[in-house]
Design a protein around this motif. Sequence first.
Motif, PDB file in Angstrom:
ATOM      1  N   VAL A 125      -5.932  11.616  17.545  1.00 40.47           N
ATOM      2  CA  VAL A 125      -6.035  11.729  16.092  1.00 40.47           C
ATOM      3  C   VAL A 125      -4.958  10.827  15.487  1.00 40.47           C
ATOM      4  O   VAL A 125      -3.781  10.929  15.850  1.00 40.47           O
ATOM      5  CB  VAL A 125      -5.845  13.181  15.621  1.00 40.47           C
ATOM      6  CG1 VAL A 125      -5.843  13.242  14.096  1.00 40.47           C
ATOM      7  CG2 VAL A 125      -6.950  14.071  16.186  1.00 40.47           C
ATOM      8  N   TYR A 126      -5.392   9.958  14.600  1.00 38.64           N
ATOM      9  CA  TYR A 126      -4.464   9.049  13.940  1.00 38.64           C
ATOM     10  C   TYR A 126      -4.201   9.582  12.533  1.00 38.64           C
ATOM     11  O   TYR A 126      -5.121   9.716  11.729  1.00 38.64           O
ATOM     12  CB  TYR A 126      -5.031   7.633  13.924  1.00 38.64           C
ATOM     13  CG  TYR A 126      -5.021   7.043  15.309  1.00 38.64           C
ATOM     14  CD1 TYR A 126      -6.032   7.342  16.223  1.00 38.64           C
ATOM     15  CD2 TYR A 126      -3.976   6.229  15.736  1.00 38.64           C
ATOM     16  CE1 TYR A 126      -6.006   6.841  17.522  1.00 38.64           C
ATOM     17  CE2 TYR A 126      -3.943   5.719  17.020  1.00 38.64           C
ATOM     18  CZ  TYR A 126      -4.956   6.032  17.911  1.00 38.64           C
ATOM     19  OH  TYR A 126      -4.916   5.539  19.186  1.00 38.64           O
ATOM     20  N   LEU A 127      -2.950   9.883  12.271  1.00 35.45           N
ATOM     21  CA  LEU A 127      -2.546  10.496  11.007  1.00 35.45           C
ATOM     22  C   LEU A 127      -1.772   9.498  10.158  1.00 35.45           C
ATOM     23  O   LEU A 127      -0.905   8.779  10.663  1.00 35.45           O
ATOM     24  CB  LEU A 127      -1.662  11.718  11.269  1.00 35.45           C
ATOM     25  CG  LEU A 127      -2.351  12.932  11.888  1.00 35.45           C
ATOM     26  CD1 LEU A 127      -1.322  13.877  12.488  1.00 35.45           C
ATOM     27  CD2 LEU A 127      -3.192  13.659  10.862  1.00 35.45           C
ATOM     28  N   CYS A 128      -2.069   9.499   8.894  1.00 36.16           N
ATOM     29  CA  CYS A 128      -1.350   8.686   7.923  1.00 36.16           C
ATOM     30  C   CYS A 128      -0.565   9.637   7.020  1.00 36.16           C
ATOM     31  O   CYS A 128      -1.026  10.746   6.718  1.00 36.16           O
ATOM     32  CB  CYS A 128      -2.327   7.858   7.107  1.00 36.16           C
ATOM     33  SG  CYS A 128      -1.573   6.913   5.763  1.00 36.16           S
ATOM     34  N   ALA A 129       0.613   9.219   6.614  1.00 35.74           N
ATOM     35  CA  ALA A 129       1.421  10.015   5.698  1.00 35.74           C
ATOM     36  C   ALA A 129       2.083   9.097   4.684  1.00 35.74           C
ATOM     37  O   ALA A 129       2.335   7.918   4.972  1.00 35.74           O
ATOM     38  CB  ALA A 129       2.483  10.806   6.462  1.00 35.74           C
ATOM     39  N   SER A 130       2.360   9.636   3.524  1.00 39.19           N
ATOM     40  CA  SER A 130       3.102   8.862   2.532  1.00 39.19           C
ATOM     41  C   SER A 130       4.209   9.727   1.943  1.00 39.19           C
ATOM     42  O   SER A 130       4.177  10.957   2.025  1.00 39.19           O
ATOM     43  CB  SER A 130       2.170   8.342   1.426  1.00 39.19           C
ATOM     44  OG  SER A 130       1.674   9.395   0.613  1.00 39.19           O
ATOM     45  N   SER A 131       5.202   9.069   1.380  1.00 36.53           N
ATOM     46  CA  SER A 131       6.300   9.788   0.724  1.00 36.53           C
ATOM     47  C   SER A 131       6.873   8.921  -0.376  1.00 36.53           C
ATOM     48  O   SER A 131       6.619   7.718  -0.449  1.00 36.53           O
ATOM     49  CB  SER A 131       7.391  10.169   1.734  1.00 36.53           C
ATOM     50  OG  SER A 131       8.111   9.030   2.152  1.00 36.53           O
ATOM     51  N   LEU A 132       7.693   9.560  -1.211  1.00 36.09           N
ATOM     52  CA  LEU A 132       8.274   8.837  -2.338  1.00 36.09           C
ATOM     53  C   LEU A 132       9.243   7.766  -1.855  1.00 36.09           C
ATOM     54  O   LEU A 132       9.300   6.695  -2.384  1.00 36.09           O
ATOM     55  CB  LEU A 132       8.988   9.807  -3.282  1.00 36.09           C
ATOM     56  CG  LEU A 132       8.059  10.652  -4.154  1.00 36.09           C
ATOM     57  CD1 LEU A 132       8.837  11.726  -4.882  1.00 36.09           C
ATOM     58  CD2 LEU A 132       7.315   9.759  -5.147  1.00 36.09           C
ATOM     59  N   SER A 133      10.015   8.117  -0.815  1.00 34.71           N
ATOM     60  CA  SER A 133      10.927   7.145  -0.205  1.00 34.71           C
ATOM     61  C   SER A 133      11.261   7.684   1.156  1.00 34.71           C
ATOM     62  O   SER A 133      10.870   8.777   1.523  1.00 34.71           O
ATOM     63  CB  SER A 133      12.189   6.955  -1.049  1.00 34.71           C
ATOM     64  OG  SER A 133      12.932   8.151  -1.059  1.00 34.71           O
ATOM     65  N   GLN A 134      11.976   6.913   1.937  1.00 33.79           N
ATOM     66  CA  GLN A 134      12.207   7.360   3.302  1.00 33.79           C
ATOM     67  C   GLN A 134      13.210   8.502   3.380  1.00 33.79           C
ATOM     68  O   GLN A 134      12.979   9.488   4.055  1.00 33.79           O
ATOM     69  CB  GLN A 134      12.719   6.218   4.180  1.00 33.79           C
ATOM     70  CG  GLN A 134      12.951   6.648   5.619  1.00 33.79           C
ATOM     71  CD  GLN A 134      13.590   5.560   6.446  1.00 33.79           C
ATOM     72  OE1 GLN A 134      14.204   4.655   5.908  1.00 33.79           O
ATOM     73  NE2 GLN A 134      13.441   5.623   7.751  1.00 33.79           N
TER      74      GLN A 134
END
Lengths: 114, 108
Positions: free
Chosen positions: A89-98
């Motif tokens: 399973v390939y998961l993508c994630a995002s965030s405001l900054s690291q």
Amino acid sequence: GAGVSQSPSNKVTEKGKDVELRCDPISGHTALYWYRQSLGQGLEFLIYFQGNSAPDKSGLPSDRFSAERTGGSVSTLTIQRTQQEDSAVYLCASSLSQLNSPLHFGNGTRLTVT
Amino acid sequence: EDQVTQSPEALRLQEGESSSLNCSYTVSGLRGLFWYRQDPGKGPEFLFTLYSAGEEKEKERLKATLTKKESFLHITAPKPEDSATYLCAPQGFQKLVFGTGTRLLVSP
């Protein structure tokens, strides 16, 4: 609001074929990550994009894997000449900054290589 | 090298039976520790961030605590809907490192 969107949700491909996986991050999130999750394994970091900086590709397992992020938004993970061990399973994630910002994940693309 | 170990791997509880999940870590320069919940077929869902030893965060039946070497996720009077895999992820100077998780099953 809309969360992280990934497509397709499932992909079955034959060994040796190329595949492209897509990720639409949350609007306004500058950081984008790709992870791989195999059965019984932890999340394996693949690649990280932050704004206009050069991506951190240190987690890509081989040169068959590549990713790009166009316009600071949508990202595509490409796997060339797929092998059975790429099934995961390939998961993508995002965030405001690291730094210290929680990651928000999509529901992943389940890749099966036959 | 940053490392994280979660225990137990799996935990079965009866509804109402409180317990704790453990996350032991070795991370250079801890900047934060994250807890996530993952349901089958879904991506991880963010629960908490803990930044320093002694800090606690609560959400419904869940309470997360942090020491310099471990974090605990305490589950008080769990319900069947709490069944999921719980992941911890400390972040140091390098990348976020995810544990393999604890699979929690709460039976009615």
